[in-house]
Scaffold this motif. Structure first.
Motif, PDB file in Angstrom:
ATOM      1  N   ASN A  46      14.950 -29.872  18.349  1.00  0.00           N
ATOM      2  CA  ASN A  46      15.213 -31.794  18.992  1.00  0.00           C
ATOM      3  C   ASN A  46      13.848 -32.460  19.708  1.00  0.00           C
ATOM      4  N   GLY A  47      13.442 -32.910  17.906  1.00  0.00           N
ATOM      5  CA  GLY A  47      12.201 -33.559  18.704  1.00  0.00           C
ATOM      6  C   GLY A  47      11.341 -32.818  18.324  1.00  0.00           C
ATOM      7  N   GLY A  48       9.466 -33.302  18.145  1.00  0.00           N
ATOM      8  CA  GLY A  48       8.523 -32.815  17.796  1.00  0.00           C
ATOM      9  C   GLY A  48       8.611 -31.845  18.878  1.00  0.00           C
ATOM     10  N   ASP A  49       8.568 -32.674  20.199  1.00  0.00           N
ATOM     11  CA  ASP A  49       8.325 -32.310  21.541  1.00  0.00           C
ATOM     12  C   ASP A  49       8.948 -31.056  21.224  1.00  0.00           C
ATOM     13  N   GLU A  50       9.934 -30.519  21.373  1.00  0.00           N
ATOM     14  CA  GLU A  50      10.701 -28.643  21.528  1.00  0.00           C
ATOM     15  C   GLU A  50      10.067 -27.902  20.685  1.00  0.00           C
ATOM     16  N   ASP A  64      -6.065 -36.937  23.376  1.00  0.00           N
ATOM     17  CA  ASP A  64      -5.128 -36.259  22.460  1.00  0.00           C
ATOM     18  C   ASP A  64      -3.370 -36.615  23.290  1.00  0.00           C
ATOM     19  N   PHE A  65      -2.973 -35.921  23.166  1.00  0.00           N
ATOM     20  CA  PHE A  65      -1.581 -36.005  22.646  1.00  0.00           C
ATOM     21  C   PHE A  65      -0.956 -35.250  24.722  1.00  0.00           C
ATOM     22  N   SER A  66      -0.658 -35.998  25.897  1.00  0.00           N
ATOM     23  CA  SER A  66      -0.781 -35.890  26.722  1.00  0.00           C
ATOM     24  C   SER A  66       0.256 -34.200  26.899  1.00  0.00           C
ATOM     25  N   VAL A 119      -5.407 -29.857  16.870  1.00  0.00           N
ATOM     26  CA  VAL A 119      -5.455 -31.551  16.340  1.00  0.00           C
ATOM     27  C   VAL A 119      -4.579 -32.176  16.195  1.00  0.00           C
ATOM     28  N   THR A 120      -4.610 -33.272  17.027  1.00  0.00           N
ATOM     29  CA  THR A 120      -3.997 -34.966  15.453  1.00  0.00           C
ATOM     30  C   THR A 120      -4.220 -35.885  15.122  1.00  0.00           C
ATOM     31  N   SER A 121      -3.967 -35.800  13.791  1.00  0.00           N
ATOM     32  CA  SER A 121      -3.675 -36.147  12.774  1.00  0.00           C
ATOM     33  C   SER A 121      -2.954 -37.023  12.151  1.00  0.00           C
ATOM     34  N   ASN A 144      -4.955 -39.298  15.528  1.00  0.00           N
ATOM     35  CA  ASN A 144      -4.437 -39.020  17.119  1.00  0.00           C
ATOM     36  C   ASN A 144      -4.012 -40.480  17.648  1.00  0.00           C
ATOM     37  N   ASN A 145      -3.119 -40.035  18.375  1.00  0.00           N
ATOM     38  CA  ASN A 145      -2.535 -40.604  19.624  1.00  0.00           C
ATOM     39  C   ASN A 145      -3.412 -39.891  20.660  1.00  0.00           C
ATOM     40  N   PRO A 146      -4.085 -41.343  21.929  1.00  0.00           N
ATOM     41  CA  PRO A 146      -3.879 -42.434  21.241  1.00  0.00           C
ATOM     42  C   PRO A 146      -4.741 -43.417  20.369  1.00  0.00           C
ATOM     43  N   ILE A 160      -1.778 -28.716  12.853  1.00  0.00           N
ATOM     44  CA  ILE A 160      -2.368 -29.966  12.989  1.00  0.00           C
ATOM     45  C   ILE A 160      -1.336 -30.852  13.244  1.00  0.00           C
ATOM     46  N   ASP A 161      -1.001 -32.279  14.297  1.00  0.00           N
ATOM     47  CA  ASP A 161       0.255 -32.786  14.767  1.00  0.00           C
ATOM     48  C   ASP A 161       0.099 -34.103  14.339  1.00  0.00           C
ATOM     49  N   GLU A 162       1.025 -33.634  12.816  1.00  0.00           N
ATOM     50  CA  GLU A 162       0.914 -35.503  12.296  1.00  0.00           C
ATOM     51  C   GLU A 162       1.783 -36.004  12.620  1.00  0.00           C
ATOM     52  N   ALA A 163       2.434 -36.408  13.711  1.00  0.00           N
ATOM     53  CA  ALA A 163       3.173 -36.801  13.769  1.00  0.00           C
ATOM     54  C   ALA A 163       3.733 -38.721  13.551  1.00  0.00           C
ATOM     55  N   TYR A 164       2.097 -39.381  12.949  1.00  0.00           N
ATOM     56  CA  TYR A 164       2.397 -40.511  12.736  1.00  0.00           C
ATOM     57  C   TYR A 164       1.480 -40.711  10.940  1.00  0.00           C
ATOM     58  N   MET A 165       1.583 -39.540  10.735  1.00  0.00           N
ATOM     59  CA  MET A 165       0.986 -39.235   9.522  1.00  0.00           C
ATOM     60  C   MET A 165       1.610 -40.472   8.264  1.00  0.00           C
ATOM     61  N   ARG A 222       5.664 -32.916  11.801  1.00  0.00           N
ATOM     62  CA  ARG A 222       6.159 -34.111  11.835  1.00  0.00           C
ATOM     63  C   ARG A 222       7.600 -34.152  12.652  1.00  0.00           C
ATOM     64  N   THR A 223       7.562 -35.641  12.544  1.00  0.00           N
ATOM     65  CA  THR A 223       8.978 -36.198  13.160  1.00  0.00           C
ATOM     66  C   THR A 223       9.340 -37.144  12.349  1.00  0.00           C
ATOM     67  N   LEU A 224      10.592 -37.415  12.770  1.00  0.00           N
ATOM     68  CA  LEU A 224      11.867 -38.612  12.426  1.00  0.00           C
ATOM     69  C   LEU A 224      11.864 -39.998  13.044  1.00  0.00           C
ATOM     70  N   SER A 225      10.819 -39.804  14.395  1.00  0.00           N
ATOM     71  CA  SER A 225      10.933 -40.250  15.882  1.00  0.00           C
ATOM     72  C   SER A 225      10.118 -41.329  15.330  1.00  0.00           C
ATOM     73  N   LYS A 226       8.871 -41.564  14.296  1.00  0.00           N
ATOM     74  CA  LYS A 226       7.662 -42.973  14.428  1.00  0.00           C
ATOM     75  C   LYS A 226       8.403 -43.397  13.097  1.00  0.00           C
ATOM     76  N   ALA A 227       7.766 -42.590  12.537  1.00  0.00           N
ATOM     77  CA  ALA A 227       7.524 -43.984  10.526  1.00  0.00           C
ATOM     78  C   ALA A 227       9.434 -44.583  10.351  1.00  0.00           C
ATOM     79  N   VAL A 233      17.368 -40.564  17.845  1.00  0.00           N
ATOM     80  CA  VAL A 233      17.940 -39.648  17.991  1.00  0.00           C
ATOM     81  C   VAL A 233      17.272 -37.919  17.881  1.00  0.00           C
ATOM     82  N   ARG A 234      15.966 -37.830  17.871  1.00  0.00           N
ATOM     83  CA  ARG A 234      15.067 -36.598  18.176  1.00  0.00           C
ATOM     84  C   ARG A 234      15.742 -35.533  17.427  1.00  0.00           C
ATOM     85  N   LEU A 235      14.523 -35.499  15.783  1.00  0.00           N
ATOM     86  CA  LEU A 235      14.502 -34.506  14.788  1.00  0.00           C
ATOM     87  C   LEU A 235      13.298 -34.585  14.957  1.00  0.00           C
TER      88      LEU A 235
HETATM   89  C1  LIG Z   1       5.712 -38.794  19.336  1.00  0.00           C
HETATM   90  C2  LIG Z   1       4.355 -37.800  19.039  1.00  0.00           C
HETATM   91  C3  LIG Z   1       4.963 -36.809  19.052  1.00  0.00           C
HETATM   92  C4  LIG Z   1       6.581 -36.285  18.882  1.00  0.00           C
HETATM   93  O1  LIG Z   1       7.553 -36.972  19.627  1.00  0.00           O
HETATM   94  P1  LIG Z   1       9.406 -35.672  18.626  1.00  0.00           P
HETATM   95  O2  LIG Z   1       9.974 -37.990  19.472  1.00  0.00           O
HETATM   96  O3  LIG Z   1       9.240 -35.679  19.981  1.00  0.00           O
HETATM   97  O4  LIG Z   1       9.445 -35.662  17.800  1.00  0.00           O
HETATM   98  C5  LIG Z   1       4.118 -35.760  18.641  1.00  0.00           C
HETATM   99  N1  LIG Z   1       2.894 -35.601  18.070  1.00  0.00           N
HETATM  100  C6  LIG Z   1       2.735 -36.820  19.233  1.00  0.00           C
HETATM  101  C7  LIG Z   1       1.090 -37.054  18.976  1.00  0.00           C
HETATM  102  C8  LIG Z   1       3.511 -37.901  18.888  1.00  0.00           C
HETATM  103  O5  LIG Z   1       2.939 -39.442  19.421  1.00  0.00           O
END
Ligand SMILES: *Cc1c(COP(=O)(O)O)cnc(C)c1O
Length: 382
Positions: free
Chosen positions: A108-112, A134-136, A178-180, A182-184, A207-212, A235-240, A246-248
């Motif tokens: 349910n989102g990358g966060d879960e 990096d990501f809080s 490691v976020t790559s 990286n956010n922010p 390796i957190d590729e949420a923005y890859m 990876r996540t469907l939240s960004k690109a 939707v949360r996936l």
């Molecule tokens: C946005 C983000 C996620 C995941 O977001 P979800 O909306 O929960 O999928 C994960 N890692 C980073 C670094 C992000 O910025």
């Protein structure tokens, strides 16, 4: 704004009140100590015309895709529990990456999934290593789940990771994160560093590729999953994919790690509606190509326009994600002026450790970007 959800001022005010409510001491005493210290997460949203604060895809879904989602949702069996592991989404991802479904888990989102990773592999005596700023969320979950936290800070000027220190520390870690990109800060880490981390770390390397999807081709480390059983990619469907609502999200890893994540998850966390919408969008993902190009074009344009403000003391870093980090004098006040006078919301990091006077700007539509840069110009030159 979507119809059916109330994004009005009154609603934001309600939410603000709830967010700022402290947990009463009497309640805190009953709580798990690591949770009693927390406050409800506040994304600091306020009602504005242009929201560039949460790294969402401001274009939204193209019309054809939106209609395809609507058609699928109309037929979704909402009276039934969802299939726990979202097999139809997993199947498409399996084709996309050329790996078996046993290498993939949805959440349910990358966060879960991050939370589940910390549940399964964290806890007292387990060291979580990461590279702030990096990501809080890593800090939050590691604290809540009582992990020992270790930090190797990035270079304060370039935000590069200190590779030598990181490799050395990772040889003692249960989980290296490691976020790559990286956010922010927007920078990616090298393939070579991921290899060295996987070899050095006796635990897992996330390796957190949420923005890859916004980065140059060749930046992802998914190909290394074939070689390293301890590598996990998020990876996540939240960004690109324009599906933040939707949360996936999904993780790619070795089957053993996937089983551990499957064991700790809440079985029905990905709703029938989430699974249906995600499947419809992934099936027609090539229709998002144009939007992705526009975001990357917008990023380079915004970058050069922001560079044009360097004589006003504004500094901007290159980015491989859908946002840009800037540093400028009186950042907090500028952020408030952008919000109040231009109705543009950006993310304030001005008092975050390592990010003094920094703001994070999501790249939006051409009109959004225009309004943002116009605001900066008027505030800084006016
Ligand atoms: C946005 C983000 C996620 C995941 O977001 P979800 O909306 O929960 O999928 C994960 N890692 C980073 C670094 C992000 O910025």
């Amino acid at each position: 704004m979507a119809k059916g959800i109330d994004y009005s001022k009154a609603r934001y005010a309600d939410q603000g009140k709830l967010m700022s409510a402290q947990i009463p001491v009497a309640v805190q005493k009953l709580m798990r100590p690591s949770a009693a210290a927390l406050e409800p997460y506040d994304p600091a949203f306020s009602p504005v015309e242009v929201n560039l604060s949460a790294n969402e895809n401001s274009f939204g879904l193209p019309d054809g895709l939106r209609e395809a989602v609507a058609r699928s949702l109309a037929k979704a069996p909402t009276n039934r529990y969802p299939l726990p592991l979202a097999p139809s989404v997993r199947e498409i991802l399996s084709e996309m990456y050329g790996v078996g479904p046993e290498h993939i888990i949805c959440g349910n989102g990358g966060d879960e999934l991050l939370f589940n990773l910390f549940v399964a592999f964290g806890g007292a005596g387990h060291t979580v290593l990461h590279c702030p700023p990096d990501f809080s969320v890593y800090d939050l979950y590691a604290g809540l789940l009582e992990c020992d936290l270790q930090e190797i800070s990035r270079d304060p000027q370039t935000f590069d990771v200190d590779e030598k220190a990181l490799i050395a520390a990772s040889s003692e870690a249960t989980l290296t994160v490691v976020t790559s990109p990286n956010n922010p800060t927007g920078n990616v880490i090298s393939h070579d560093l991921v290899v060295r981390l996987c070899e050095a770390c006796p635990g897992l390397v996330l390796i957190d590729e949420a923005y890859m999807e916004f980065a140059d081709t060749g930046s992802s480390c998914v190909d290394l999953l074939q070689t390293y059983d301890n590598l996990v990619v998020l990876r996540t469907l939240s960004k690109a994919y324009a599906l933040a609502g939707v949360r996936l999200g999904y993780m790619l890893a070795s089957p053993g790690v996937i089983s551990a994540l499957a064991a700790v998850r809440q079985p029905y966390s990905i709703s029938v509606l989430d699974q249906t919408a995600a499947k419809a969008v992934l099936e027609r993902r090539e229709e998002l190509g144009r939007t992705l190009e526009q975001i990357k074009e917008g990023r380079s344009r915004l970058y050069s326009e922001l560079q044009g403000l360097s004589s006003k003391g504004l500094e901007v870093w290159p980015s491989q994600a859908n946002f840009l980090l800037v540093r400028l004098p009186h950042a907090h006040e500028v952020r408030c002026q952008l919000r109040d006078d231009f109705s543009v919301l950006v993310r304030d990091f001005s008092s975050a450790p390592g990010l003094k006077d920094c703001l994070r700007l999501t790249v939006g539509t051409p009109q959004d970007n225009e309004r943002l840069i116009d605001g900066f110009r008027q505030i800084l030159e006016g």
